[in-house]
Design a protein around this motif. Structure first.
Motif, PDB file in Angstrom:
ATOM      1  N   ARG A  35       0.902  -1.333   0.078  1.00 47.07           N
ATOM      2  CA  ARG A  35       0.021  -0.040   0.093  1.00 47.07           C
ATOM      3  C   ARG A  35       0.795   1.368  -0.068  1.00 47.07           C
ATOM      4  N   VAL A  60      -3.539  -7.707  -0.845  1.00 48.30           N
ATOM      5  CA  VAL A  60      -4.228  -6.204  -1.453  1.00 48.30           C
ATOM      6  C   VAL A  60      -3.072  -5.404  -1.854  1.00 48.30           C
ATOM      7  N   GLU A  62      -2.667  -1.571  -3.007  1.00 46.83           N
ATOM      8  CA  GLU A  62      -3.689  -0.662  -3.256  1.00 46.83           C
ATOM      9  C   GLU A  62      -3.008   1.077  -3.047  1.00 46.83           C
ATOM     10  N   ARG A  87      -7.138  -8.014  -4.186  1.00 42.18           N
ATOM     11  CA  ARG A  87      -7.490  -6.768  -4.448  1.00 42.18           C
ATOM     12  C   ARG A  87      -6.627  -5.859  -4.850  1.00 42.18           C
ATOM     13  N   SER A  89      -6.423  -2.071  -6.360  1.00 37.46           N
ATOM     14  CA  SER A  89      -7.451  -1.114  -6.275  1.00 37.46           C
ATOM     15  C   SER A  89      -6.674   0.319  -5.847  1.00 37.46           C
ATOM     16  N   GLY A  90      -7.154   1.182  -6.711  1.00 33.54           N
ATOM     17  CA  GLY A  90      -6.800   2.712  -6.461  1.00 33.54           C
ATOM     18  C   GLY A  90      -5.252   2.936  -6.801  1.00 33.54           C
ATOM     19  N   ASN A  91      -4.965   2.313  -7.713  1.00 33.28           N
ATOM     20  CA  ASN A  91      -3.357   2.282  -8.153  1.00 33.28           C
ATOM     21  C   ASN A  91      -3.252   3.145  -9.421  1.00 33.28           C
ATOM     22  N   ASN A 122      -8.614   1.714 -10.616  1.00 28.41           N
ATOM     23  CA  ASN A 122      -6.956   2.080 -10.995  1.00 28.41           C
ATOM     24  C   ASN A 122      -7.058   2.864 -12.163  1.00 28.41           C
TER      25      ASN A 122
END
Length: 189
Positions: A35, A60, A62, A87, A89-91, A122
């Motif tokens: 993260r 995860v 992210e 998961r 996510s949001g990269n 993403n």
């Protein structure tokens, strides 16, 4: 259950083969969280794969920035093989351009007969600051270009590359091939 966060890593190697991965998750490394990192100039910024009968599931990825500042001999920022239930996510994933002509590059792919990974929210810019290469660039993929039988989770018994994968709510742009690619992705959305 390792957490890797708030790091900046740059693969400063004269030979691209010496900068394989910023993070490599392997075997039974379950529950890994990667993260809020910035990784640049690696062949696979984040590499995830099983080994033998052990698989790194339930992770995860992210809020990371995964980029390259120059084309590379090999490049796939997120390379997940034979793992399940991740998961992604949001990269921000950008500029994964191959140096010369070769096999396709992917911003992120999941393959190897795993299942249940979700790629959501993403931003994937195949060519952002770098010029597009002649090699196909693909944004996100369930199934990738195919997996060698020996590293597949089920030793290729199912004939599937991935099952129950989900790609939703992503921004994918500036690819010279498809934005989303599914190859033998059973029950994928």
């Amino acid at each position: 259950h390792w957490t890797i966060e708030n790091l900046v890593a740059r693969g400063a190697c004269g030979n691209h083969g010496d900068c394989e991965h910023a993070v490599h998750v392997v075997r039974a490394a379950e529950g890994v969280v990667i993260r809020n990192n910035r990784f640049e100039d690696f062949n696979a910024h984040i590499k995830i794969n099983g080994e033998g009968a052990a698989f790194p599931d339930n992770g995860v990825i992210e809020g990371n920035t995964l980029i390259d500042i120059a084309p590379r001999a090999t490049v796939n920022p997120i390379d997940l093989v034979a793992a399940s239930n991740w998961r992604i996510s949001g990269n921000f994933i950008a500029d994964f351009q191959r140096d010369g002509v070769g096999r396709a590059t992917y911003g992120a792919f999941v393959n190897g007969a795993g299942s249940g990974t979700v790629m959501e929210r993403n931003v994937v810019l195949c060519a952002w600051k770098l010029r597009r290469s002649e090699t196909p660039n693909i944004g996100l993929s369930i199934g990738g270009g195919g997996t060698d039988r020996g590293v597949m989770r089920d030793e290729c018994k199912s004939g599937l590359e991935y099952s129950r994968g989900v790609i939703r709510d992503n921004l994918i742009a500036f690819c010279n091939d498809v934005g989303i690619y599914v190859n033998k992705g059973n029950r994928s959305v």
